[in-house]
Design a protein around this motif. Structure first.
Motif, PDB file in Angstrom:
ATOM      1  N   MET A   1       0.843  -1.174   0.000  1.00 20.55           N
ATOM      2  CA  MET A   1       0.000   0.000   0.000  1.00 20.55           C
ATOM      3  C   MET A   1       0.890   1.241   0.000  1.00 20.55           C
ATOM      4  SD  MET A   1      -2.504   1.332   2.956  1.00 20.55           S
ATOM      5  CE  MET A   1      -4.163   0.957   2.614  1.00 20.55           C
ATOM      6  N   THR A   2       0.567   2.196  -0.829  1.00 22.71           N
ATOM      7  CA  THR A   2       1.368   3.410  -0.938  1.00 22.71           C
ATOM      8  C   THR A   2       0.589   4.584  -0.369  1.00 22.71           C
ATOM      9  OG1 THR A   2       2.372   2.561  -2.952  1.00 22.71           O
ATOM     10  CG2 THR A   2       2.580   4.915  -2.539  1.00 22.71           C
ATOM     11  N   ASN A   3       1.266   5.391   0.415  1.00 26.00           N
ATOM     12  CA  ASN A   3       0.664   6.583   0.987  1.00 26.00           C
ATOM     13  C   ASN A   3       1.406   7.783   0.418  1.00 26.00           C
ATOM     14  OD1 ASN A   3      -0.331   8.656   2.498  1.00 26.00           O
ATOM     15  ND2 ASN A   3       0.069   7.739   4.482  1.00 26.00           N
ATOM     16  N   THR A   4       0.764   8.531  -0.471  1.00 20.63           N
ATOM     17  CA  THR A   4       1.438   9.651  -1.129  1.00 20.63           C
ATOM     18  C   THR A   4       1.713  10.795  -0.167  1.00 20.63           C
ATOM     19  OG1 THR A   4      -0.679  10.548  -1.838  1.00 20.63           O
ATOM     20  CG2 THR A   4       0.496   9.119  -3.402  1.00 20.63           C
ATOM     21  N   ALA A   5       1.013  10.828   0.974  1.00 21.42           N
ATOM     22  CA  ALA A   5       1.238  11.901   1.934  1.00 21.42           C
ATOM     23  C   ALA A   5       2.288  11.525   2.969  1.00 21.42           C
ATOM     24  CB  ALA A   5      -0.070  12.263   2.638  1.00 21.42           C
ATOM     25  N   PRO A  13       2.303  11.254   8.278  1.00 19.62           N
ATOM     26  CA  PRO A  13       1.994  12.191   7.204  1.00 19.62           C
ATOM     27  C   PRO A  13       3.076  13.251   7.005  1.00 19.62           C
ATOM     28  CG  PRO A  13       0.631  12.639   9.122  1.00 19.62           C
ATOM     29  CD  PRO A  13       1.431  11.404   9.430  1.00 19.62           C
ATOM     30  N   ASP A  14       3.146  13.743   5.784  1.00 23.37           N
ATOM     31  CA  ASP A  14       4.045  14.841   5.468  1.00 23.37           C
ATOM     32  C   ASP A  14       3.553  16.088   6.202  1.00 23.37           C
ATOM     33  OD1 ASP A  14       6.045  16.333   3.871  1.00 23.37           O
ATOM     34  OD2 ASP A  14       4.236  17.229   3.020  1.00 23.37           O
ATOM     35  N   PRO A  15       4.399  16.725   7.015  1.00 22.66           N
ATOM     36  CA  PRO A  15       3.936  17.876   7.785  1.00 22.66           C
ATOM     37  C   PRO A  15       3.399  19.025   6.928  1.00 22.66           C
ATOM     38  CG  PRO A  15       6.275  17.460   8.180  1.00 22.66           C
ATOM     39  CD  PRO A  15       5.782  16.396   7.279  1.00 22.66           C
ATOM     40  N   TYR A  70      -8.876  18.978  21.536  1.00 20.12           N
ATOM     41  CA  TYR A  70      -9.779  19.820  20.752  1.00 20.12           C
ATOM     42  C   TYR A  70      -9.797  19.306  19.325  1.00 20.12           C
ATOM     43  CZ  TYR A  70      -9.314  22.885  24.754  1.00 20.12           C
ATOM     44  OH  TYR A  70      -9.324  23.381  26.031  1.00 20.12           O
ATOM     45  N   GLU A  71     -10.696  19.827  18.514  1.00 22.63           N
ATOM     46  CA  GLU A  71     -10.747  19.421  17.101  1.00 22.63           C
ATOM     47  C   GLU A  71      -9.396  19.630  16.418  1.00 22.63           C
ATOM     48  OE1 GLU A  71     -15.337  20.540  15.920  1.00 22.63           O
ATOM     49  OE2 GLU A  71     -13.813  22.124  15.936  1.00 22.63           O
ATOM     50  N   ALA A  72      -8.728  20.712  16.742  1.00 19.66           N
ATOM     51  CA  ALA A  72      -7.455  21.043  16.103  1.00 19.66           C
ATOM     52  C   ALA A  72      -6.277  20.259  16.685  1.00 19.66           C
ATOM     53  CB  ALA A  72      -7.185  22.543  16.226  1.00 19.66           C
ATOM     54  N   THR A  73      -6.478  19.551  17.782  1.00 20.06           N
ATOM     55  CA  THR A  73      -5.382  18.797  18.399  1.00 20.06           C
ATOM     56  C   THR A  73      -4.917  17.660  17.491  1.00 20.06           C
ATOM     57  OG1 THR A  73      -6.295  19.305  20.591  1.00 20.06           O
ATOM     58  CG2 THR A  73      -4.639  17.571  20.471  1.00 20.06           C
ATOM     59  N   VAL A  74      -5.849  16.984  16.837  1.00 20.48           N
ATOM     60  CA  VAL A  74      -5.487  15.820  16.015  1.00 20.48           C
ATOM     61  C   VAL A  74      -4.593  16.211  14.835  1.00 20.48           C
ATOM     62  CG1 VAL A  74      -6.378  13.952  14.570  1.00 20.48           C
ATOM     63  CG2 VAL A  74      -7.456  14.471  16.773  1.00 20.48           C
ATOM     64  N   PRO A  75      -4.987  17.171  13.995  1.00 17.66           N
ATOM     65  CA  PRO A  75      -4.065  17.523  12.908  1.00 17.66           C
ATOM     66  C   PRO A  75      -2.757  18.130  13.430  1.00 17.66           C
ATOM     67  CG  PRO A  75      -5.994  18.954  12.858  1.00 17.66           C
ATOM     68  CD  PRO A  75      -6.256  17.887  13.865  1.00 17.66           C
ATOM     69  N   LEU A  78      -0.589  15.210  14.242  1.00 16.65           N
ATOM     70  CA  LEU A  78      -0.079  14.617  13.002  1.00 16.65           C
ATOM     71  C   LEU A  78       1.055  15.456  12.426  1.00 16.65           C
ATOM     72  CD1 LEU A  78      -3.448  13.517  11.352  1.00 16.65           C
ATOM     73  CD2 LEU A  78      -1.682  12.028  12.340  1.00 16.65           C
ATOM     74  N   TYR A  79       0.904  16.767  12.492  1.00 11.53           N
ATOM     75  CA  TYR A  79       1.958  17.668  12.031  1.00 11.53           C
ATOM     76  C   TYR A  79       3.230  17.448  12.843  1.00 11.53           C
ATOM     77  CZ  TYR A  79       4.470  21.995  11.042  1.00 11.53           C
ATOM     78  OH  TYR A  79       5.434  22.914  10.688  1.00 11.53           O
ATOM     79  N   VAL A  80       3.084  17.403  14.162  1.00 10.45           N
ATOM     80  CA  VAL A  80       4.229  17.202  15.048  1.00 10.45           C
ATOM     81  C   VAL A  80       4.893  15.858  14.768  1.00 10.45           C
ATOM     82  CG1 VAL A  80       4.873  16.786  17.458  1.00 10.45           C
ATOM     83  CG2 VAL A  80       3.466  18.768  16.858  1.00 10.45           C
ATOM     84  N   ALA A  81       4.106  14.807  14.588  1.00  6.56           N
ATOM     85  CA  ALA A  81       4.671  13.484  14.292  1.00  6.56           C
ATOM     86  C   ALA A  81       5.506  13.530  13.019  1.00  6.56           C
ATOM     87  CB  ALA A  81       3.556  12.453  14.159  1.00  6.56           C
ATOM     88  N   GLY A  82       5.044  14.274  12.035  1.00  8.39           N
ATOM     89  CA  GLY A  82       5.789  14.407  10.791  1.00  8.39           C
ATOM     90  C   GLY A  82       7.076  15.192  10.929  1.00  8.39           C
ATOM     91  N   LEU A  83       7.142  16.065  11.933  1.00  9.77           N
ATOM     92  CA  LEU A  83       8.340  16.890  12.143  1.00  9.77           C
ATOM     93  C   LEU A  83       9.466  16.168  12.858  1.00  9.77           C
ATOM     94  CD1 LEU A  83       6.990  20.326  13.456  1.00  9.77           C
ATOM     95  CD2 LEU A  83       7.620  19.715  11.126  1.00  9.77           C
ATOM     96  N   LEU A  84       9.169  15.128  13.589  1.00 10.02           N
ATOM     97  CA  LEU A  84      10.157  14.530  14.491  1.00 10.02           C
ATOM     98  C   LEU A  84      11.448  14.096  13.805  1.00 10.02           C
ATOM     99  CD1 LEU A  84       7.847  12.557  16.907  1.00 10.02           C
ATOM    100  CD2 LEU A  84       9.045  14.720  17.323  1.00 10.02           C
ATOM    101  N   ALA A  85      11.379  13.688  12.560  1.00  7.94           N
ATOM    102  CA  ALA A  85      12.590  13.267  11.848  1.00  7.94           C
ATOM    103  C   ALA A  85      13.378  14.448  11.280  1.00  7.94           C
ATOM    104  CB  ALA A  85      12.226  12.307  10.715  1.00  7.94           C
ATOM    105  N   ASP A  86      12.811  15.639  11.295  1.00 11.57           N
ATOM    106  CA  ASP A  86      13.481  16.820  10.755  1.00 11.57           C
ATOM    107  C   ASP A  86      14.651  17.204  11.651  1.00 11.57           C
ATOM    108  OD1 ASP A  86      14.093  19.684  10.250  1.00 11.57           O
ATOM    109  OD2 ASP A  86      12.330  19.585   8.953  1.00 11.57           O
TER     110      ASP A  86
END
Length: 109
Positions: A1-5, A13-15, A70-75, A78-86
């Motif tokens: 399975m390929t995830n383009t994001a 996900p890509d931040p 909050y509603e905005a906590t989830v995205p 996800l953004y933070v998870a994508g940053l960890l390798a940076d």
């Protein structure tokens, strides 16, 4: 399975995709509409330590205030998870303690 994001890590996900592809104005955080989230979250990777520190405080006190989800906590998470390798997350951030910590350690915390 390929995830383009996906970034370098499968399933993370890509931040930039999360930041730009989320309708933040339709989401809420502790202070109301989350339309300020993209600019504040982008500050987590700023070259200026004070900007990074402010962005981290925003994440902790507005998007995840008193451990409330909050509603905005989830995205945001996800953004933070994508940053960890940076590599920029290895830069210091003022944590309010006597010595600065790294952004990565604070984000994981």
């Amino acid at each position: 399975m390929t995830n383009t994001a996906a970034s370098g890590s499968e399933g993370v996900p890509d931040p930039a995709t999360v930041l730009g592809g989320t309708n933040w104005a339709a989401l809420e955080h502790a202070m109301g509409k989350a339309d300020d989230a993209p600019a504040m979250l982008a500050g987590l990777l700023d070259s200026d330590q004070s900007v990074r520190s402010s962005a981290l405080a925003y994440l902790d006190h507005v998007l995840h205030h008193q451990n409330t989800l909050y509603e905005a906590t989830v995205p945001a998470a996800l953004y933070v998870a994508g940053l960890l390798a940076d590599p920029r997350t290895g830069l210091p951030v003022d944590t309010g303690h006597h010595t600065p910590g790294t952004m990565r350690a604070e984000l994981v915390d």
